[in-house]
Enzyme design. Structure first.
Site, PDB file in Angstrom:
ATOM      1  N   GLU A   1       4.490  -3.822   7.553  1.00 37.91           N
ATOM      2  CA  GLU A   1       5.620  -4.675   7.895  1.00 37.91           C
ATOM      3  C   GLU A   1       6.080  -4.219   9.278  1.00 37.91           C
ATOM      4  OE1 GLU A   1       9.265  -4.124   5.725  1.00 37.91           O
ATOM      5  OE2 GLU A   1      10.127  -5.977   6.503  1.00 37.91           O
TER       6      GLU A   1
ATOM      7  N   ARG B   1       0.809   7.673  -2.238  1.00 39.97           N
ATOM      8  CA  ARG B   1       1.128   7.822  -0.820  1.00 39.97           C
ATOM      9  C   ARG B   1       1.127   9.294  -0.438  1.00 39.97           C
ATOM     10  NH1 ARG B   1       6.160   4.931  -0.836  1.00 39.97           N
ATOM     11  NH2 ARG B   1       5.496   4.459   1.278  1.00 39.97           N
TER      12      ARG B   1
ATOM     13  N   LYS C   1      10.474   5.593   5.934  1.00 37.60           N
ATOM     14  CA  LYS C   1      10.981   4.925   7.127  1.00 37.60           C
ATOM     15  C   LYS C   1      12.494   5.071   7.231  1.00 37.60           C
ATOM     16  CE  LYS C   1       7.808   1.059   7.533  1.00 37.60           C
ATOM     17  NZ  LYS C   1       7.671  -0.380   7.291  1.00 37.60           N
TER      18      LYS C   1
END
Length: 571
Positions: free
Chosen positions: A45, A270, A280
């Site tokens: 994204e 992850r 983030k």
RNA sequence: UGGGGAAUAGUGUAACGGCAGCACGACUGACUCUGGAUCAGUUAGUCUAGGUUCAAAUCCUAGUUCCCCAGCCA
């Protein structure tokens, strides 16, 4: 083939271990599922900068494509105009390229599929599988139920298809205010998986989009977009992280309801690293609260930060290959990352001498104005790197840490009366330590050299216990050197007392800026991103802040330091 | 209290009913004109309890612990 076909005494050679994703692909290929075709995608994204966790995904997706002779698309998942910006798209492309991957002409945007998605939504409406809901956000939440209780059906759930189609068209036309209506899939409000409780497909957002401008005021959600995008791109294996596991039933439901080609979603754990944070949101906070200088602060785990710090793409790719891929949530020891850079840089980085904390050394028996050019090896690991000359003269600098007036037992560097070697130069003996009478600080060493040891070897075969790096005071170039340490003081920055957060574990000593460092003259012209090893100290690279005449180096990583370990153990 | 996942040396990761291996770390030692690099070695593991089997990390049963999900974020 030059390789002899040696028979294995103990049966078959064990198959090279592959991770569970490659196993799935192997199984699919054996079963002829996609005719052997492998097509993956990396779908960021564009709302933030890429970090080392993304590198894991990039290496996985592009790596698998390369290994299987397939392709990997770069697709920007740009369904939320509020958070996304062109700046991020540019940085993501830079980072992926820097890492060494190529998406060729396959640069896609979910926003390119908005029209198709809209048509598909109309199809679901016509099939009675979607409806326009007038509930507000808060009401939708109330109707959803909880983890343990079923939800309630929306009062608008059974609107006739005609009315839904009309309302949906008017949503698109901009007749309604933000948040006033949504398009929802009609699935099951009692489903144990909350994602299946009539999920929202479209929301009204009167906001400009970085690519579609003002064309749309309704935007598709991630769930409604992702699978269909994969489908349109004929992705065979849609690899994502664990938190999307709960979304897979919905991913499959949409594709099945539409009756279109269905890729297979596979989830992996992850990456987490010790002594840093990866989300983030948290990285954004570090930037916004000025805990770091920006997204490319060399202490950040962002690809921009690692690049500025001096990491190589090879090292990062190798790291990603070594950590493996699995479904177990794990935290990799940052030492493995550090090992990977050292391993690469040891092979390729030219050596240089630099003194970070200079201590003046006067060679009392060396002619005042003499200068000798001494030959130094550029990289002992790479003979092809050749040699260079470094100037030697009467007044030198050595590292302050390399001298002790009262050395402890395991310290075998310079001390009064002791002889050491100056690398590629001479043996010197320390005769006297000159001190500042006020502070007692050693300000200068008076030493004598043995002319017979030129180049660093004693013809009489005598040995020294240490070899020190040095620079000639007259010839050395001044530099600023920035030393970095872990951003956080503990392996898991999140482990904090009640009421505190990860920022309280920030390492106040994660950056130390040294002025007045002296580097050998050959470095004077080195430009940004130039990487080398400062002998005995570590790997360094030239920072973008560097100017001709005002050099700035970043320490990428130290060398392994046995002496530091001994000191630490004795403390 | 619902659903979805995961548990193998300190940290990761293999072994897919048949000798628990590899990497990083840590610790020894050798070598060394970088206390680097290199080389040799040591260390240390199958979440628990039952069961099936000649044989279980692997299969079965029960439990324990951890992660994810109640955005009109992705």
């Amino acid at each position: 083939m030059s390789e002899p076909n040696t028979p294995r005494p103990h049966g078959r050679e064990p198959a090279a271990p592959v991770d569970f994703i490659r196993q799935i692909i192997n199984d699919d290929n054996r079963a002829g599922k996609h005719g052997g075709r492998v097509h993956t995608r990396f779908p960021p994204e564009p709302n933030g900068y890429l970090h080392i966790g993304h590198a894991k995904s990039i290496c996985l997706n592009f790596g698998i494509a390369a290994e299987y002779g397939g392709r990997c698309n770069l697709r920007f998942d740009d369904t939320n105009p509020i958070k996304e910006e062109q700046e991020y798209i540019d940085s993501i492309k830079t980072d992926v390229r820097w890492l060494g991957f190529d998406w060729e002409d396959r640069e896609f945007y979910a926003s390119d599929y908005f029209e198709q998605l809209y048509e598909w939504a109309r199809q679901l409406i016509s099939d009675g599988k979607a409806f326009v809901c007038d509930l507000t956000g808060e009401q939708v939440r109330e109707y959803r139920g909880t983890l343990t209780e079923p939800g309630k059906e929306s009062p608008h759930r059974n609107r006739p298809a005609e009315e839904n189609l009309d309302l949906f068209a008017r949503m698109r036309a901009g007749e309604f205010a933000d948040g006033s209506r949504t398009l929802r899939a009609k699935i099951d409000m009692a489903h144990p998986n909350l994602n299946m409780r009539d999920p929202v497909m479209y929301r009204i957002l009167h906001a400009g989009h970085h690519r579609t401008g003002a064309r749309w005021c309704i935007y598709p959600t991630y769930d409604w977009t992702h699978g269909q995008s994969d489908s349109m791109e004929r992705i065979t294996h849609s690899i994502c992280t664990l938190e999307f596991e709960n979304h897979r039933p919905l991913y499959d439901w949409y594709l099945r309801a539409l009756g279109v080609y269905a890729p297979r979603q596979i989830e992996f754990a992850r990456l987490n690293l010790t002594y840093t944070v990866m989300s983030k949101r948290k990285l954004l906070r570090l930037v916004q609260e000025r805990r770091v200088s920006g997204w490319d602060d060399p202490r950040m785990p962002t690809l921009g930060g690692l690049r500025r710090r001096g990491f190589t793409p090879e090292a990062i790719r190798n790291f990603c290959a070594r950590i493996g891929v699995a479904k177990t949530e794990s935290t990799i020891d940052v030492q493995l990352l550090e090992h990977c850079v050292r391993e690469h840089l040891n092979r390729v980085a030219p050596r240089a001498m630099a003194v970070l904390r200079p201590l003046k050394v006067v060679i009392t028996n060396y002619p005042d104005d003499q200068v000798e050019q001494l030959e130094a090896i550029n990289n002992p690991e790479d003979p092809a790197a050749g040699t260079r000359e470094v100037p030697f003269s009467k007044v030198l600098y050595i590292e302050r840490d390399d001298f002790m007036e009262a050395p402890p037992k395991k310290f075998f560097r310079l001390a009064p009366g002791r002889e050491v070697r100056l690398r590629y130069a001479y043996f010197i003996r320390c005769d006297e330590a000159v001190k500042d009478p006020a502070t007692g600080e050693v300000t200068e060493l008076r030493c004598t050299y043995d002319p017979a040891t030129r180049g660093g070897d004693a013809p009489d075969g005598r040995k020294v216990k240490a070899t020190l790096h040095w620079v000639s005071a007259r010839h050395a170039v001044a530099a600023e050197v920035r030393l970095y340490d872990h951003l956080f003081t503990q392996p898991d920055p999140e482990t904090v007392p009640e009421g505190q957060d990860f920022t309280t574990t920030l390492n106040p000593a994660s950056l130390e800026v040294l002025q007045g460092c002296r580097v050998e003259p050959g470095l004077a012209e080195s430009g940004p991103a130039y990487r080398c090893q400062f002998e005995r100290l570590g790997y360094f690279c030239v920072d973008p802040d560097s100017q001709p005449g005002r050099l700035v180096f970043n320490r990428t990583v130290t060398l392994k330091d046995t002496w530091a370990k001994i000191q630490k153990a004795e403390r």
